[in-house]
Motif scaffolding. Sequence first.
Motif, PDB file in Angstrom:
ATOM      1  N   PRO A  62     -51.116  38.887-106.880  1.00  0.00           N
ATOM      2  CA  PRO A  62     -50.446  39.132-108.181  1.00  0.00           C
ATOM      3  C   PRO A  62     -51.211  39.366-109.301  1.00  0.00           C
ATOM      4  O   PRO A  62     -52.550  38.635-109.465  1.00  0.00           O
ATOM      5  N   LEU A  63     -51.079  40.087-110.447  1.00  0.00           N
ATOM      6  CA  LEU A  63     -51.969  40.174-111.428  1.00  0.00           C
ATOM      7  C   LEU A  63     -51.127  40.135-112.751  1.00  0.00           C
ATOM      8  O   LEU A  63     -49.817  40.131-112.840  1.00  0.00           O
ATOM      9  N   ASN A  64     -51.945  39.785-113.850  1.00  0.00           N
ATOM     10  CA  ASN A  64     -51.320  39.511-115.193  1.00  0.00           C
ATOM     11  C   ASN A  64     -51.361  40.782-115.898  1.00  0.00           C
ATOM     12  O   ASN A  64     -52.131  41.644-115.724  1.00  0.00           O
ATOM     13  N   ALA A  65     -50.572  40.777-117.041  1.00  0.00           N
ATOM     14  CA  ALA A  65     -50.653  42.322-117.837  1.00  0.00           C
ATOM     15  C   ALA A  65     -52.180  42.661-118.297  1.00  0.00           C
ATOM     16  O   ALA A  65     -52.363  43.715-118.287  1.00  0.00           O
ATOM     17  N   LYS A  66     -52.976  41.560-118.681  1.00  0.00           N
ATOM     18  CA  LYS A  66     -54.077  41.841-119.360  1.00  0.00           C
ATOM     19  C   LYS A  66     -55.219  42.528-118.330  1.00  0.00           C
ATOM     20  O   LYS A  66     -55.935  43.234-118.370  1.00  0.00           O
ATOM     21  N   THR A  67     -55.027  41.873-116.949  1.00  0.00           N
ATOM     22  CA  THR A  67     -55.943  42.270-116.090  1.00  0.00           C
ATOM     23  C   THR A  67     -55.592  43.643-115.430  1.00  0.00           C
ATOM     24  O   THR A  67     -56.436  44.644-115.258  1.00  0.00           O
ATOM     25  N   MET A  68     -54.305  44.087-115.593  1.00  0.00           N
ATOM     26  CA  MET A  68     -53.718  45.465-115.106  1.00  0.00           C
ATOM     27  C   MET A  68     -54.295  46.370-116.273  1.00  0.00           C
ATOM     28  O   MET A  68     -54.974  47.561-115.598  1.00  0.00           O
ATOM     29  N   ILE A  69     -54.239  46.094-117.434  1.00  0.00           N
ATOM     30  CA  ILE A  69     -54.705  46.878-118.560  1.00  0.00           C
ATOM     31  C   ILE A  69     -56.128  47.321-118.310  1.00  0.00           C
ATOM     32  O   ILE A  69     -56.746  48.217-118.263  1.00  0.00           O
ATOM     33  N   GLU A  70     -56.964  46.258-118.018  1.00  0.00           N
ATOM     34  CA  GLU A  70     -58.396  46.318-117.624  1.00  0.00           C
ATOM     35  C   GLU A  70     -58.647  47.157-116.536  1.00  0.00           C
ATOM     36  O   GLU A  70     -59.487  48.068-116.703  1.00  0.00           O
ATOM     37  N   ARG A  71     -58.015  47.223-115.431  1.00  0.00           N
ATOM     38  CA  ARG A  71     -58.168  47.755-114.252  1.00  0.00           C
ATOM     39  C   ARG A  71     -57.822  49.269-114.217  1.00  0.00           C
ATOM     40  O   ARG A  71     -58.390  50.154-113.839  1.00  0.00           O
ATOM     41  N   MET A  72     -56.732  49.486-115.075  1.00  0.00           N
ATOM     42  CA  MET A  72     -56.029  50.819-115.488  1.00  0.00           C
ATOM     43  C   MET A  72     -57.056  51.640-116.037  1.00  0.00           C
ATOM     44  O   MET A  72     -57.327  52.812-115.879  1.00  0.00           O
ATOM     45  N   ALA A  73     -57.645  50.750-116.958  1.00  0.00           N
ATOM     46  CA  ALA A  73     -58.774  51.797-117.875  1.00  0.00           C
ATOM     47  C   ALA A  73     -60.049  52.042-116.983  1.00  0.00           C
ATOM     48  O   ALA A  73     -60.569  53.046-117.421  1.00  0.00           O
TER      49      ALA A  73
END
Length: 125
Positions: A68-79
């Motif tokens: 599971p990921l939090n929103a901040k980690t998802m944003i970093e990985r998406m970028a």
Amino acid sequence: MATKTKTAAKKTTTKKTATSKAATAKKTPAKPAAQKKPAAKKTTAKSGDKKMSALDAAAKVLGESKEPLNAKTMIERMAAKGYWTSPGGRTPHATLYAAIIREIQTKGKESRFLKADRGQFTLNK
């Protein structure tokens, strides 16, 4: 001694007739007809050319992740992977978090996301 007498003043009302309404309508200038804008050209975009939304990119990142990921980690990985970048907002993680929560609430069991823990999301399988 003189006494004053009151006289009732008659109120007069005027009714506008159909001719007077038509006469006032003629006095106002007519609005110009709205000009039609030319239709935008439709282009056929391939699936690779179309930009991905933040929610679609988050689903893709969660699909590639085993945890599971939090929103901040998802944003970093998406970028980092080039799926989606913020258009300049200060808190894209808060916007993504709210969008995921909203999808879970509106779609219920059909949502792509599940809340795994406080602030942590996974994919609904």
